[in-house]
Structures are given as structure tokens and as C-alpha cells.
Write an enzyme that holds these catalytic residues in place. Sequence first.
Site, PDB file in Angstrom:
ATOM      1  N   ARG A 133       1.780   4.232  -2.895  1.00  0.00           N
ATOM      2  CA  ARG A 133       1.209   5.416  -2.408  1.00  0.00           C
ATOM      3  C   ARG A 133       2.665   6.084  -2.770  1.00  0.00           C
ATOM      4  O   ARG A 133       2.779   7.312  -3.541  1.00  0.00           O
ATOM      5  CB  ARG A 133       0.833   6.374  -1.326  1.00  0.00           C
ATOM      6  CG  ARG A 133      -1.115   5.517  -1.196  1.00  0.00           C
ATOM      7  CD  ARG A 133      -1.342   4.702   0.332  1.00  0.00           C
ATOM      8  NE  ARG A 133      -2.937   4.803   0.562  1.00  0.00           N
ATOM      9  CZ  ARG A 133      -3.296   3.332  -0.334  1.00  0.00           C
ATOM     10  NH1 ARG A 133      -2.947   2.602  -0.353  1.00  0.00           N
ATOM     11  NH2 ARG A 133      -3.937   3.512   0.384  1.00  0.00           N
ATOM     12  N   ASP A 165      -6.857  -8.376   4.095  1.00  0.00           N
ATOM     13  CA  ASP A 165      -5.960  -8.904   3.267  1.00  0.00           C
ATOM     14  C   ASP A 165      -5.959 -10.318   4.232  1.00  0.00           C
ATOM     15  O   ASP A 165      -5.281 -11.255   3.390  1.00  0.00           O
ATOM     16  CB  ASP A 165      -5.102  -8.555   2.861  1.00  0.00           C
ATOM     17  CG  ASP A 165      -5.560  -7.180   1.839  1.00  0.00           C
ATOM     18  OD1 ASP A 165      -6.255  -7.516   0.709  1.00  0.00           O
ATOM     19  OD2 ASP A 165      -4.487  -6.719   1.958  1.00  0.00           O
ATOM     20  N   ARG A 218     -13.289  -7.085 -11.495  1.00  0.00           N
ATOM     21  CA  ARG A 218     -13.764  -6.742 -10.419  1.00  0.00           C
ATOM     22  C   ARG A 218     -14.740  -5.346 -10.059  1.00  0.00           C
ATOM     23  O   ARG A 218     -14.667  -4.028 -11.765  1.00  0.00           O
ATOM     24  CB  ARG A 218     -12.365  -6.058  -9.617  1.00  0.00           C
ATOM     25  CG  ARG A 218     -11.913  -7.371  -9.194  1.00  0.00           C
ATOM     26  CD  ARG A 218     -10.491  -6.966  -8.371  1.00  0.00           C
ATOM     27  NE  ARG A 218     -10.873  -7.187  -7.296  1.00  0.00           N
ATOM     28  CZ  ARG A 218      -9.462  -6.740  -6.469  1.00  0.00           C
ATOM     29  NH1 ARG A 218      -8.674  -6.194  -6.730  1.00  0.00           N
ATOM     30  NH2 ARG A 218      -9.703  -5.727  -4.890  1.00  0.00           N
ATOM     31  N   SER A 229       0.407  -1.336  -0.018  1.00  0.00           N
ATOM     32  CA  SER A 229       0.055   0.155  -0.058  1.00  0.00           C
ATOM     33  C   SER A 229       0.531   1.221   0.156  1.00  0.00           C
ATOM     34  O   SER A 229       0.589   2.001  -0.616  1.00  0.00           O
ATOM     35  CB  SER A 229      -0.931   0.318   1.399  1.00  0.00           C
ATOM     36  OG  SER A 229      -2.534  -1.047   1.106  1.00  0.00           O
TER      37      SER A 229
HETATM   38  C1  S3P Z   1      -6.005  -1.456  -0.303  1.00  0.00           C
HETATM   39  C2  S3P Z   1      -6.530  -1.422   0.591  1.00  0.00           C
HETATM   40  C3  S3P Z   1      -7.656  -2.756   0.748  1.00  0.00           C
HETATM   41  C4  S3P Z   1      -6.576  -4.093   0.449  1.00  0.00           C
HETATM   42  C5  S3P Z   1      -6.085  -4.005  -0.403  1.00  0.00           C
HETATM   43  C6  S3P Z   1      -5.044  -2.437  -0.409  1.00  0.00           C
HETATM   44  C7  S3P Z   1      -5.052   0.266  -0.139  1.00  0.00           C
HETATM   45  O1  S3P Z   1      -8.721  -2.554  -0.514  1.00  0.00           O
HETATM   46  O2  S3P Z   1      -7.461  -5.580   0.626  1.00  0.00           O
HETATM   47  O3  S3P Z   1      -5.080  -5.125  -1.055  1.00  0.00           O
HETATM   48  O4  S3P Z   1      -3.488  -0.179  -0.600  1.00  0.00           O
HETATM   49  O5  S3P Z   1      -5.336   0.724  -0.322  1.00  0.00           O
HETATM   50  P1  S3P Z   1     -10.208  -1.809  -0.453  1.00  0.00           P
HETATM   51  O6  S3P Z   1     -10.271  -0.931  -0.269  1.00  0.00           O
HETATM   52  O7  S3P Z   1     -10.432  -2.214  -1.613  1.00  0.00           O
HETATM   53  O8  S3P Z   1     -10.683  -2.667   0.971  1.00  0.00           O
END
Ligand code: S3P
Length: 449
Positions: free
Chosen positions: A33, A327, A129, A29
Amino acid sequence: MSAHGEPTPLTAHPCGPLSGTAEVPGDKSISHRSLILGAMAVGETKIEGLLEGQDVLDTGKAMAAFGADVVRLGGGAWSVHGVGVGGFAEPEQVIDCGNSGTGVRLIMGTMATSPIAATFTGDASLNKRPMGRVTEPLSLFGAQAYGRSMGRLPLTIVGAKDAVPVRYESPVPSAQVKSAVLLAGLNAPGETVVIEKEATRDHSERMLAGFGAKISTEVTDEGRVITLTGQPELKPQTITVPRDPSSAAFPVCAALIVEGSDVVVPGIGLNPTRAGLFYTLQDMGADLTFENMRDEGGEPMADLRAKYSPNLKGIDVPPERAASMIDEYPILSVVAAFAEGVTRMHGVKELRVKESDRIDAMAVGLRAAGVTVDDGEDWWHVHGRGGSVPGGATCESHLDHRIAMSFLILGMAADAPVSVDDAGPIATSFPIFEDLMGGLGARFERPAT
Ligand code: S3P
């Protein structure tokens, strides 16, 4: 098929005790970013410890397509010369985000308030998705989306020429939706507000503040109200990406269920919006300790030490913890299979729209390995076998890295080997998984070709 090639089947054999130190890669994540915010800053952002998994590499390519200068310096070190908020160029080609929901949703948000158009696509998993959850709030800024039915990719976004700021209450607990709106708000004048009822991971808020944006979060009766002031000049940063707690989950859980194990996973962020699995494992009776607790870059961090835990108990996982471990349910279900009693997981509808339908994928594979699983739309129960799981199954990974890794961990501790039809997707988030687990004592085998 793996995300970017032919399927690569892999078998995990039951193994002896795991021991050693598992240095897992950078947080996925935060890596996405870092590249995106680096591209929106003016000047050079330097990143250390970037996850060089396919998902993040695809985001890096996308940032270059929008005009940023993205350079790999080697060994997780990257440099991004950003174009500034509002400085995105129109890409010449379709943006392929591969397997990554985070990549595509955050990038769609980032470009949606610039007067440019871009077409997005992905692999067979990503193109199934739901994207309406992002294109709907982006339309409030003045952007237009033209996609397939049910808002699916491939999809074109025509960014707003004169974006207006928005106030948006997210109907789904999703950090990706929240982040897409905040990133869009960067190039809208005035204040953009996102309200979330449940706290989801807050990396975007922390990192936007770090890059110099004016952003605040207030906890009210409505939920968390996040307010961003648009059109800041983002200042380039030097970022050290912490190791990923979602990747740490795999060696930690393996150590808990493989007899005689003792494994240390150092330098793992324990941001409360990400750490739910570790508290759940402790609630189940896991011998899991946090050593060298410290604060790094404003985030709690620890070395995790996991030892074989023969007396795990099934529990009711608190639904309000779901977002902080969303996750990790696939690997938790594997640990639950070894526990005594039933583990009940509720309030987890979001698992059905991840890289795969994760409840279904795990339920089918666990049943094939001799475990009883009940499931409904937003819940599932795993009936623990109190220590011994038959295994002896070949499971489908459904283009989902976390499903593939979970079944391989199952095979390490089961009575008979467990195979996955395709281990290729593991490279999206944890490219060194096979070597790292092998170094601890796992016995993985590829079929002879
Ligand atoms: C993430 C948010 C989550 C997570 C994904 C990473 C992110 O998804 O499942 O692996 O980096 O913002 P969702 O926002 O769909 O919950």
C-alpha cells in the site's frame, strides 16, 4: 518450482532451544500500500522499513510501469514520486505480479478508473486464483475485464473513461476486494461505499486517511460501511513500515514448540484486524507475553516474548476471529499438532483460495508427518499429539511461502526432520527467514547438489 526460479528443497532438523531476538521484516500489506498510495500522491513519498520481498518488489515495478518514479535508496528505504490520482500512464508491457494476490488485486483496482488498458499475469499459483471477486465490482465503475475462464489471469482491464462511484457490499471477507474498490473509488467523482459484514484488515482505510483522503467507517447493522470521497489530491507521506505480525508468527510459534526456547520478537503491530493468532495462542495456554506495549503511528505495538510451552491445549478457534488471523492458520495447525486435544478451525473457506489450498496443503503434509487431520469445505480439525510429533516427511509447498515456512517449523520441533520440496517461495514475504531462524538456533540444510 519456486516463484522465480528452480525449486530449492530445504530440510529442517530437530533442534535445541531457540534463543535471542528475531527482527522480522516489514509488513507485507503495508509495504504494497505504501508503494501504491505513494504512486497516487503528488510529490515524493519516503518509505523506511519496506519489505523487500519479491511480492512487494513486483508491485514497485508495476508502479514504475504506470509512470511513478520508484527508487530504492538501500536497506528498506525507498522513494516514490507519484503521478497523482488519475495520473497513471498506460503500461507498455504486461504487468507481472508474480505470486502476489494483494499486488495484482490492488493494482487492478487502482488503474480501473483511468482511461487506460493493462494486462496482468502472475506465476502458476496466482494464475489459478479467483479474480472475479475484484473484476465484478470494478465493472460497476465502468471498467471492463477480459480474462480466462472463471476470471483467472492473464487478464486485461480496460479502465473506465468516465468512472461512476459505486456502493458495493462485498460477498467475501477480503481486504483485497475492499481495497481494490476503495482504490478504484479514488478516481471516481462522488462517494464510493464498501460494506463488509466481517472486519478485515483496515490498512487501506488508515493509510488513505493518512495520505489525506476523506474516508470514514461506520459500524451499522449491515456491517462496516466505509465511505470514500473520490478525486482527492493525495499528499505524499513519510512512512515507517512496522514489522509484519504474519512473519512474527513463525519465530513465535517455533519458540512455543521447541523445548527450552525463549525468543523476543520486537516491534510487532497488534492492530486488532491482524492480531488474532496471538490471542488464539494465549487461549491455548501459550507462554506468550506482550512487552513494552506502546502506540506507534496510531497503531498498538509490542515486543512479543514467546517461551517453550509444554502444556498447550487444543481449542475451538472462534470463527469470528478468522479474518484477523487468516494467514496464520497454517502455522497454527503446526502448533496444534503439539497440543493436547483437538484444535477445531471453522469458517475458513477463504483458506482454499490463497497462494495454495492451504487446508489441503497442510492436511496432506501433517498426515505424512504422523498427525491426524480431518477437513471439510470450510473447516479442519487437527488432532494434537500432546507434545511429540513423528515428522520424517517431505512436504510440498505448492508455491506458497507460508506453507513452506510452516513445515520447516514443524521439522524443528518434530522427532525426525521435515523437508520441503521448494523453499523458494519464502522470498516473497520473508527473504531473511532462513538466516533469522538459523540465528535463533534452527538447523536447516540444503541437499548437496
Ligand atoms: C491481504 C489480505 C488477505 C491476506 C493477504 C494480504 C492484504 O487476503 O490473506 O495475505 O494485504 O489486503 P484476502 O483479502 O484475500 O483475505
